[in-house]
Design a protein around this motif. Structure first.
Motif, mmCIF file in Angstrom:
data_model
loop_
_atom_site.group_PDB
_atom_site.id
_atom_site.type_symbol
_atom_site.label_atom_id
_atom_site.label_comp_id
_atom_site.label_asym_id
_atom_site.label_seq_id
_atom_site.Cartn_x
_atom_site.Cartn_y
_atom_site.Cartn_z
ATOM 1 N N ALA A 1 0.833 -1.207 0.000
ATOM 2 C CA ALA A 1 0.000 0.000 0.000
ATOM 3 C C ALA A 1 0.864 1.252 0.000
ATOM 4 O O ALA A 1 0.558 2.240 -0.692
ATOM 5 C CB ALA A 1 -0.929 -0.016 1.212
ATOM 6 N N SER B 1 0.745 4.073 -2.862
ATOM 7 C CA SER B 1 0.435 5.478 -2.599
ATOM 8 C C SER B 1 1.575 6.396 -3.022
ATOM 9 O O SER B 1 1.351 7.571 -3.337
ATOM 10 C CB SER B 1 0.119 5.677 -1.111
ATOM 11 O OG SER B 1 -1.157 5.141 -0.810
ATOM 12 N N ARG C 1 -5.138 6.514 -1.655
ATOM 13 C CA ARG C 1 -5.243 5.059 -1.683
ATOM 14 C C ARG C 1 -4.060 4.470 -2.453
ATOM 15 O O ARG C 1 -3.509 5.131 -3.327
ATOM 16 C CB ARG C 1 -6.570 4.646 -2.346
ATOM 17 C CG ARG C 1 -7.802 5.153 -1.598
ATOM 18 C CD ARG C 1 -9.063 4.610 -2.206
ATOM 19 N NE ARG C 1 -9.146 3.151 -2.039
ATOM 20 C CZ ARG C 1 -10.043 2.387 -2.658
ATOM 21 N NH1 ARG C 1 -10.914 2.921 -3.491
ATOM 22 N NH2 ARG C 1 -10.063 1.090 -2.439
ATOM 23 N N PRO C 2 -3.649 3.260 -2.069
ATOM 24 C CA PRO C 2 -4.302 2.327 -1.160
ATOM 25 C C PRO C 2 -3.918 2.466 0.317
ATOM 26 O O PRO C 2 -4.551 1.866 1.176
ATOM 27 C CB PRO C 2 -3.841 0.966 -1.691
ATOM 28 C CG PRO C 2 -2.516 1.235 -2.283
ATOM 29 C CD PRO C 2 -2.589 2.613 -2.867
ATOM 30 N N ASP D 1 -6.575 3.308 2.946
ATOM 31 C CA ASP D 1 -7.529 2.273 3.357
ATOM 32 C C ASP D 1 -7.155 1.626 4.683
ATOM 33 O O ASP D 1 -7.988 0.949 5.293
ATOM 34 C CB ASP D 1 -7.609 1.180 2.279
ATOM 35 C CG ASP D 1 -8.203 1.694 0.973
ATOM 36 O OD1 ASP D 1 -8.923 2.713 1.015
ATOM 37 O OD2 ASP D 1 -7.941 1.077 -0.077
#
Length: 541
Positions: free
Chosen positions: A167, A171, A443-444, A447
């Motif tokens: 993630a 990002s 995102r991600p 999240d």
């Protein structure tokens, strides 16, 4: 030889006496004893690297504060940090700081070494040092122009990949920062996974990679718990080392050379105690000076920065493991059985190098993304699910120094890093924290975020961010530069690492770096050991 060595060591002659069994010292011991004929002695102030926590990768969380393997230095109050003192963990054990560090393998940018050459250090450009990086390396991904296979030091990919890291990289892409599969390849810029000095799930320190295999040689002697106190001279030639074990003073003699590899604190300290340094300062402590070397202890550089932490909405962080006795036992058993899992990873699993100032021609900022969150070193982990991002300027302009506290060898010198004193360093750190926030809001990575924990939303303006970094930042213990290599009047060693003004004495460790490399320093220190061995043996190109 380790153990009961006093009766056969005191007063003996060796071809080479190496002070310090850290990253560079272990390399030198292995390489200089390769011929089977040259007698080599290594004096290490610490003990054997037998602790379980040294060899399990995540054990840095314990060794980073363990006085049995750690000098646990502390700086003097820093003016630009509101008078704060900063903790400096440094290895005091076979392997030195490579036995207690975060295991991340980063060399720095090619431009770093080309800059060394531009400063007058012939033989230290990127093209000059790349063969030594390759010679040291046993790269899991195989050999190519940038990497070596079959060397002593294992460099491996992460076997455990937390979804937070993917993630983070995603990002970074959302902010225009491309993915980089190899920070030590053609370019450093980008986001990706770090490689680590890990071999089959265990730490690959300089001691396990270089020193241990070499200790079977009859011409290599390793003396632990041996605190070097003074370099001995005959005229202006280094002839040996005086050291102490327990309450007993001993001497050993060097037929060819004495080599200091005691690190950026202890190498300049030993030079000053031996009469090499600023003549006026030495005289003020009652030390008879042998040669005026005003640069000893000067030019101190380190990576200082700060961290931003978040609360996580999923129980997938190391904080969650440590909050559960059952999960601790589960991951511990997994490591014991398979040498895998969360206990097999370095301190930072993913990261990035980016340009945050418009005038920067190459990356000026490093992120170390961590799947845990807590305070610095002794503060421990937070009691909630969380992750963090540590950020720092990679080529700081701030310069400090190391000065004598007294003429007593047991007195730690004054550590004056002068962190955050240059405006450019502060600008990069502020812009870095703002970039980290933008990534966490996209995102991600977004999240996984419940909320920003530190510094928190009230810290909004550039001035407030800077104040937070002053009051809450820390270092990643990449101290270099205090025995600078060069040709100017402040240089301590020449490009062959010979101490200026005397004979038979070299320094070969991170203290010789004229400027800090862009990233973690262990790989470059091992490279220095490799190149120094060739310089001493007369084999350098």
């Amino acid at each position: 030889m380790i153990g009961s060595w006093r009766s056969v060591l005191d007063g003996q002659m060796f071809d080479y006496v190496i002070v310090g069994a850290g990253s560079a010292g272990c390399v030198l011991a292995a390489r200089l004893s390769e011929d089977g004929r040259s007698t080599v002695l290594v004096l290490e102030a610490g003990g054997k690297d037998s602790s379980f926590w040294i060899h399990i990768p995540v054990g840095y969380g314990r060794t980073i504060t363990d006085p049995r393997v750690n000098w646990k230095f502390e700086t003097e109050p820093n003016p630009a940090l509101d008078g704060r003192r900063i903790y400096w963990p440094r290895g005091k054990v076979l392997g030195g700081s490579s036995s207690i560090n975060g295991l991340i393998y980063i060399r720095g940018q090619a431009e770093d070494f080309d800059h060394w050459r531009q400063l007058g250090n012939a033989g230290w450009s990127y093209d000059d040092v790349l063969p030594y990086f390759r010679r040291a390396e046993d790269q899991e991904n195989g050999a190519d122009r940038y990497h070596g296979k079959g060397g002593p030091l294992s460099v491996t990919n992460l076997t455990e990949r937390n979804p937070l890291c993917d993630a983070f990289i995603g990002s970074a892409a959302a902010q225009g920062i491309s993915r980089n599969e190899d920070f030590n390849g053609p370019v450093q810029e980008g986001a990706g996974y770090f490689q680590a000095t890990v071999r089959r799930g265990r730490r690959a320190s300089a001691a396990t990679a270089y020193l241990r295999p070499a200790m079977a040689r009859r011409n290599l002697t390793v003396a632990t718990d041996a605190h070097a106190e003074r370099i001995l001279f005959e005229g202006r030639r280094a002839s040996g080392v005086e050291f102490r074990r327990g309450g007993t003073a001993m001497r050993v003699n060097a037929r060819r050379e004495v080599i200091l590899a005691a690190g950026s604190v202890k190498s300049p300290h030993l030079l000053m105690l031996s009469g090499l340094g600023d003549a006026e300062d030495l005289a003020s402590h009652g030390i008879k000076w042998l040669h005026h070397l005003p640069g000893v202890g000067k030019n101190l550089q380190d990576h200082y920065g700060g961290q931003i932490t978040w609360k996580c909405n999923r129980p997938i962080t190391m904080n969650d493991v440590m909050l559960s006795r059952f999960r601790q036992l589960k991951v511990g058993l997994r490591w014991l059985l398979t040498r895998g899992g969360p206990l097999s990873v370095p301190a930072g699993q993913a990261g990035l190098f980016a340009k945050v100032l418009p005038e920067s021609a190459s990356p000026d900022l490093q992120f170390l993304f961590q799947t845990f969150s807590g305070g610095y070193y002794e503060d421990g982990l937070f009691k909630f699910s969380g992750f963090a991002n540590f950020l720092c300027p990679v080529r700081p302009l701030s310069r400090g120094e190391i000065r004598l506290r007294s003429a007593r060898p047991d007195d730690t010198p004054k550590l004056l890093p002068n962190y955050f004193s240059e405006e450019r360093d502060r600008r990069i750190a502020v812009e870095g924290l703002k970039l980290a926030r933008r990534m966490a809001a996209s995102r991600p990575l977004a999240d996984f975020v419940v909320e920003e924990h530190l510094p928190g939303s009230p810290t909004a303006t550039d001035a407030e961010i800077e104040a937070y970094l002053r009051r809450n930042g820390g270092c990643v213990s990449h101290q270099v530069g205090t025995c600078k290599m060069g040709t100017d009047e402040m240089a301590v060693v020449d490009p062959e690492l010979k101490v200026r003004g005397v004979e038979g004495l070299r320094v070969a460790d991170a203290s010789v770096m004229p400027t800090l490399v862009s990233g973690n320093t262990n790989a470059a220190t091992i490279m220095i050991g490799e190149k120094a061995a060739d310089l001493i043996r007369g084999r350098a190109a």
